[in-house]
Design an enzyme around this catalytic site. Sequence first.
Site, PDB file in Angstrom:
ATOM      1  N   ASP A  11     -78.560 -10.025 -28.489  1.00 48.86           N
ATOM      2  CA  ASP A  11     -77.858 -11.197 -29.017  1.00 48.86           C
ATOM      3  C   ASP A  11     -78.093 -12.380 -28.070  1.00 48.86           C
ATOM      4  O   ASP A  11     -77.681 -12.345 -26.915  1.00 48.86           O
ATOM      5  CB  ASP A  11     -76.369 -10.896 -29.133  1.00 48.86           C
ATOM      6  CG  ASP A  11     -75.583 -12.017 -29.809  1.00 48.86           C
ATOM      7  OD1 ASP A  11     -76.129 -13.127 -29.961  1.00 48.86           O
ATOM      8  OD2 ASP A  11     -74.418 -11.777 -30.166  1.00 48.86           O
ATOM      9  N   HIS A  50     -96.707  -4.114 -19.436  1.00 46.72           N
ATOM     10  CA  HIS A  50     -96.078  -2.793 -19.532  1.00 46.72           C
ATOM     11  C   HIS A  50     -96.014  -2.104 -18.176  1.00 46.72           C
ATOM     12  O   HIS A  50     -95.185  -1.206 -17.974  1.00 46.72           O
ATOM     13  CB  HIS A  50     -96.848  -1.927 -20.527  1.00 46.72           C
ATOM     14  CG  HIS A  50     -96.019  -0.871 -21.193  1.00 46.72           C
ATOM     15  ND1 HIS A  50     -94.951  -0.248 -20.569  1.00 46.72           N
ATOM     16  CD2 HIS A  50     -96.105  -0.299 -22.426  1.00 46.72           C
ATOM     17  CE1 HIS A  50     -94.417   0.646 -21.390  1.00 46.72           C
ATOM     18  NE2 HIS A  50     -95.097   0.638 -22.520  1.00 46.72           N
TER      19      HIS A  50
END
Length: 455
Positions: free
Chosen positions: A383, A165
């Site tokens: 995608d 992170h």
Amino acid sequence: MAATSLAFVARRGEPELVAPAGPTPHELKRLSDLDDQESLRFYRSVIYFYRGHPSRARADPARVIRQGLAAALVHYYPIAGRLRELPGRMLAVDCTGEGVSFVEADADVALDEFGDTLCPPVPCAGQLLCLPESNSAVVVDRPLLYVQVTRLRCGGFVFGIQVCHNLVDAPGVTQFLQAVGELASGMEAPSVRPVWARELLDARDPPCPNYQHPEYELAADAANDRLRPGGELVHRAFLFGPEELSSLRDQLPPRMRSRCSRFLLLSAFAWRCRTAALGYEPGDEVRFMFVVNARGKRGCPLPEGFYGNALTFGVARTTAGELCSGPLGRAVELIVAAKARVAAADYAQSVADALVLRGRPRFTTAWTYLVTDLTKSNLHEVDLGWGLPVYGGPATTTLATFHIPAAAGGIGPRAKIRVFWTRDSSSRICRTVRAQKWVGCALKNTTPSFHLYRA
């Protein structure tokens, strides 16, 4: 099969390093003061479930994703490096090009067996991710990204990642993953070019915070909070559709109904219910903390393609007594005021200043309800060549409640449970739930944690 009864063991291959597909600069790149927070020293998980597609029947998702990763790392080459700790525990990326950890796996389970609606905590997430989930971790001298691609019996697959992170936030990792998908599909370069520009979120010299930052102030009597570090939480997902939202909105004063956003409405409601369920004393100070994205805000000129941490926190504070006994509209007003404070043009700069002056501390979690709204991110729209995922988002729930997009209308999976209360039927949460005409389910000696979703 019900997702709660699902059990399987993924057959994992040996971890391998995927390096950039071409030459990359070897340099040391310092993180921003916003990146370099103690609270961000952990690996955030994101998981995607994809159905098989007839046109891709012969394509191996592990091979396709591996190639896309290698190509994307040419452009996002710091992710292929290693964090080093400089004097003063400051972090910098050593752009070594060593690569990211990659594991291929197979599981004798079909996508439909994960249940009608996927949401965190994802069933059997430990079999679909490389690392055990934790709110803290050693992040230096190790890969910054761990990837596991698990092929399923039905022809679908699961793409699970865990990323440091300190390097990226949710919009940043989404940008990177979209690049992986684009390059895996044959594009020569990502549609959004990555920009480092971490110096834009550094503290001034000398640091001079313009605002108070209660998110980094120690809470009074933190050791006696009802929630303890490492305490076991029960996680439940809730659907809020048009009828439920309308019912909540009717509890607001007429002047507020048309102006109150979905985020404000649900956050205020959940904050009150959670506070009552935990049984705080009326005089206890409780906090609501929410993540704010500094991208696109006035006075924070972050360029398109910036993929570092641009998150700050807004904080609303009051006493448990005022919150639980007052009207819903009062809780909304407290959060609105907190949002107004963090909307200031120089707020992110002030956060960086405060972090440096205070030694880059962890944000405060005691007496605090933390919410992350992911509904406006494109995290769920990655995608990889198989169309949009059935689910894309956090794999597990840790400190925060997530607002996550859900299919088929409403907020959340198609559950009929709206809120829950503790076992004690005389507790304030029972009275709160009954007064608001919500349905709940009883939990045994557990601590509530809310997870809200939207369409």
